[in-house]
Motif scaffolding. Structure first.
Motif, PDB file in Angstrom:
ATOM      1  N   ALA A   4      10.782 -22.971  31.777  1.00 35.96           N
ATOM      2  CA  ALA A   4       9.219 -23.411  32.364  1.00 35.96           C
ATOM      3  C   ALA A   4       9.182 -25.073  32.485  1.00 35.96           C
ATOM      4  O   ALA A   4       9.876 -25.665  31.631  1.00 35.96           O
ATOM      5  CB  ALA A   4       8.269 -22.986  31.351  1.00 35.96           C
ATOM      6  N   GLN A  51      -0.669 -26.290  31.945  1.00 39.47           N
ATOM      7  CA  GLN A  51      -1.648 -25.734  32.897  1.00 39.47           C
ATOM      8  C   GLN A  51      -2.109 -24.455  32.055  1.00 39.47           C
ATOM      9  O   GLN A  51      -3.336 -23.674  31.958  1.00 39.47           O
ATOM     10  CB  GLN A  51      -1.055 -25.024  34.408  1.00 39.47           C
ATOM     11  N   ASN A  82       4.327 -28.952  33.638  1.00 38.46           N
ATOM     12  CA  ASN A  82       3.368 -28.787  34.091  1.00 38.46           C
ATOM     13  C   ASN A  82       2.841 -27.212  34.106  1.00 38.46           C
ATOM     14  O   ASN A  82       1.769 -26.917  33.762  1.00 38.46           O
ATOM     15  CB  ASN A  82       3.053 -28.878  35.767  1.00 38.46           C
ATOM     16  N   ASP A  83       3.887 -26.216  34.012  1.00 37.66           N
ATOM     17  CA  ASP A  83       3.540 -24.861  33.731  1.00 37.66           C
ATOM     18  C   ASP A  83       2.656 -24.713  32.500  1.00 37.66           C
ATOM     19  O   ASP A  83       1.956 -24.042  32.065  1.00 37.66           O
ATOM     20  CB  ASP A  83       4.611 -23.968  33.750  1.00 37.66           C
ATOM     21  N   VAL A 103       4.171 -17.205  31.859  1.00 38.48           N
ATOM     22  CA  VAL A 103       4.853 -18.185  32.141  1.00 38.48           C
ATOM     23  C   VAL A 103       6.306 -18.147  31.917  1.00 38.48           C
ATOM     24  O   VAL A 103       7.047 -18.498  32.536  1.00 38.48           O
ATOM     25  CB  VAL A 103       4.332 -19.564  31.528  1.00 38.48           C
TER      26      VAL A 103
END
Length: 577
Positions: free
Chosen positions: A57, A64, A60-61, A27
């Motif tokens: 980032a 997840q 949501n990244d 990420v």
């Protein structure tokens, strides 16, 4: 909603190092992590927040990545509608404290979204409070806080406070009279807490007005949301005088006068924002009705480009505004956005080389560089009186909040004839009938013919909620209306909102303006000068064909921006179209 099965096991007992996890799942890079850790060492803030704020980032990244590591589902709260009633398994305070929210029932358990499922103390406390099996999901923290703001209404608090206030008030007037002594610091008084909670709930749902209405057997409180009134609560009628009295005190009104209408205003802090509240009282059969218009301080008027006009219409409207003199009118019923449009026009014209003066009641927006005057009938500072004084102030542009009487209208038109650009409003059904309304007010025909440059009629149309809209099968009534509308174009492709928590189960979220613009050309001016209203209206409507309010409403319904029912409702406000 997530389709994958939901794990029912508690979170792992080891603490996950977020930075290492994000690097491991690619990420962010190792170099990015070093930058974020250095920033964290200086500020002491949470690493995840630093990563998001520096753009390394998105929330949501991160969520997840955490979900993949923990083998838990990720729930996107921007697209997920929690089941009705389930969120009440945690209070708003608990939800904010634990950064968690109950979402749905899953196989007899409660699905709970958490921003940080590795927070074992929060998990254990949630399990104790819910007293049922828990299945976890990961949610983005920003979306979680926005969902809490949206979902936790204050209805139960308001109902409880109304009951507490009713108990607090005796049958005599002694307690009500005692409210006069409540100062600004009296935050614990039931009437003060009730009003504060009302304003918080109104702001949360985006209400523009709060109506407090004594009826025969109860007090009814309603909110106007997107132009439509919605009941909020019903309460004991005995608290109505206490609410009216408290609101009069903070507005500086005459608390002894209950037989005549009064108008006032005050400011109040709600959720960290300051609200300007315009208050109006009206004596009714069962007590004083109070209506409050809520305006957020600091809000600025949108520019012309953000009013939603079709490009060709916007270009014509701009050209009219930049003429050196004449009268430009914006028309429509109360609450149709006329003031917003006028301020957008002023913002367009406002520059150091232009002297702009306004007379308004009330002043809703503050515009730097513009001289704004608040009319006040109590001291005989009427629109007409201010307008006469304005003309001695060497203005280039004048805004008259409303053409309220023949005297104001005639002074404004004389100003438009003598080198000033005048902007104002009228309450009329459509653009074509507006100049005729000036004739009906007794304004001489030659003044109307030579002064009026353009008329912009508008309405506010509710948007269908993007989160719950679905294909819609037309009703027989809609089919008949559609058949009578110009250029039918078929009866498929329409949508309607089913109702969800994001739109407060109305099917609509937000509004947009629709417009029709009538430019007065030589033919129309001649009809006015000859005092031929029927000919004028017929010619004006012919020139507007295909570009009316109804045409715009239907086009938006076909595009899926609104429902056909809403297009019909807005078009019905114009009985003469």
């Amino acid at each position: 909603m997530p389709a994958e099965p939901v794990a029912s096991t508690p979170p792992p007992r080891q603490k996950i190092r977020l930075g290492d996890l994000l690097v491991e799942q690619k990420v962010i890079s190792a170099a990015d992590l070093e930058v974020a850790l250095a920033a964290q060492k200086k500020s002491g803030r949470r690493l995840g927040r630093i990563i998001v704020e520096t753009g390394l980032a998105g929330e949501n990244d991160i969520a997840q990545a955490l979900a993949r590591q923990l083998a838990l589902p990720f729930v996107d709260l921007r697209r997920f509608n929690p089941e009705t009633g389930i969120i009440q398994r945690l209070s708003e305070t608990q939800a904010r404290r634990f950064r968690a929210i109950p979402l749905a029932r899953r196989d007899g358990d409660v699905l709970v979204g958490m921003a940080d499922p590795t927070d074992l103390a929060a998990y254990d406390e949630i399990a104790r409070l819910i007293t049922e099996g828990i299945q976890l999901a990961v949610v983005a923290e920003g979306d979680l806080l926005a969902a809490i703001d949206r979902l936790y209404r204050r209805t139960d608090d308001i109902q409880g406070l109304t009951e507490e206030l009713a108990r607090d008030l005796s049958e005599s007037d002694a307690n009500i009279i005692g409210l006069e002594a409540l100062g600004e610091g009296a935050v614990d008084a039931p009437v003060v807490r009730l009003l504060q909670t009302l304003f918080e709930d109104a702001m949360q749902v985006g209400a523009s007005d709060v109506h407090i209405e004594p009826q025969e057997k109860q007090l009814v409180i309603r909110f106007r949301i997107d132009g439509i009134l919605h009941p909020q609560t019903e309460a004991d009628l005995k608290i109505a005088p206490a609410l009216a009295l408290r609101l009069k005190i903070v507005s500086g009104l005459d608390i002894s006068e209950k037989r005549l209408p009064q108008d006032g205003r005050f400011a109040i802090k709600v959720r960290g924002r300051t609200l300007d509240v315009r208050l109006s009282t009206l004596p009714t059969q069962y007590g004083e009705s109070v209506v409050m218009r809520l305006l957020s301080q600091g809000d600025s008027a949108p520019g012309l480009d953000h009013l939603g006009m079709p490009p060709a219409m916007l270009e014509r409207f701009r050209a009219i505004l930049h003429r050196p003199n004449g009268l430009v009118l914006v028309t429509g019923p109360t609450g149709s956005g006329k003031t917003t449009t006028l301020y957008a026009a002023l913002a367009e014209l406002n520059d150091p080389g232009t002297k702009i003066i306004t007379v308004e009641d009330p002043v809703e927006y503050r515009l730097p560089g513009v001289n704004q005057v608040q009319a006040n009938e109590k001291i005989d500072l009427s629109f007409a009186r201010v307008l006469r004084a304005m003309l001695r102030q060497d203005p280039d542009v004048i805004l008259v909040g409303e053409m309220r009487d023949p005297e104001t209208a005639q002074i404004a038109l004389r100003a438009a004839m003598t080198g000033h650009l005048v902007l104002s409003t009228l309450h009329t059904n459509d653009a074509a009938s507006t100049p005729v309304r000036l004739l009906d007010m007794g304004v001489p025909a030659f003044m109307v013919a030579t002064s009026v440059q353009g008329v912009l009629a508008q309405r506010l149309l509710r948007r269908v909620c993007d989160h719950c809209k679905a294909p819609h099968t037309l009703t027989p009534q809609e089919q008949v209306w559609l058949g009578s509308a110009a250029e039918n174009g078929g009866d498929t492709g329409f949508v309607a909102g089913r109702g969800c928590d994001r739109c407060h189960h109305t099917g609509y979220a937000g509004r947009r303006a629709i417009h029709e613009l009538l430019e007065i050309d030589a033919t129309l001016a001649d009809s006015l000068a000859r005092e031929e209203p029927a000919r004028f209206v017929a010619t004006a409507r012919a020139s507007l064909a295909g570009h009316t309010l109804r045409d715009q409403a239907l086009a938006l319904a076909r595009a899926g921006a609104t429902s056909l029912a809403e297009a019909m409702r807005v078009s019905a406000q114009d009985d003469t179209a």
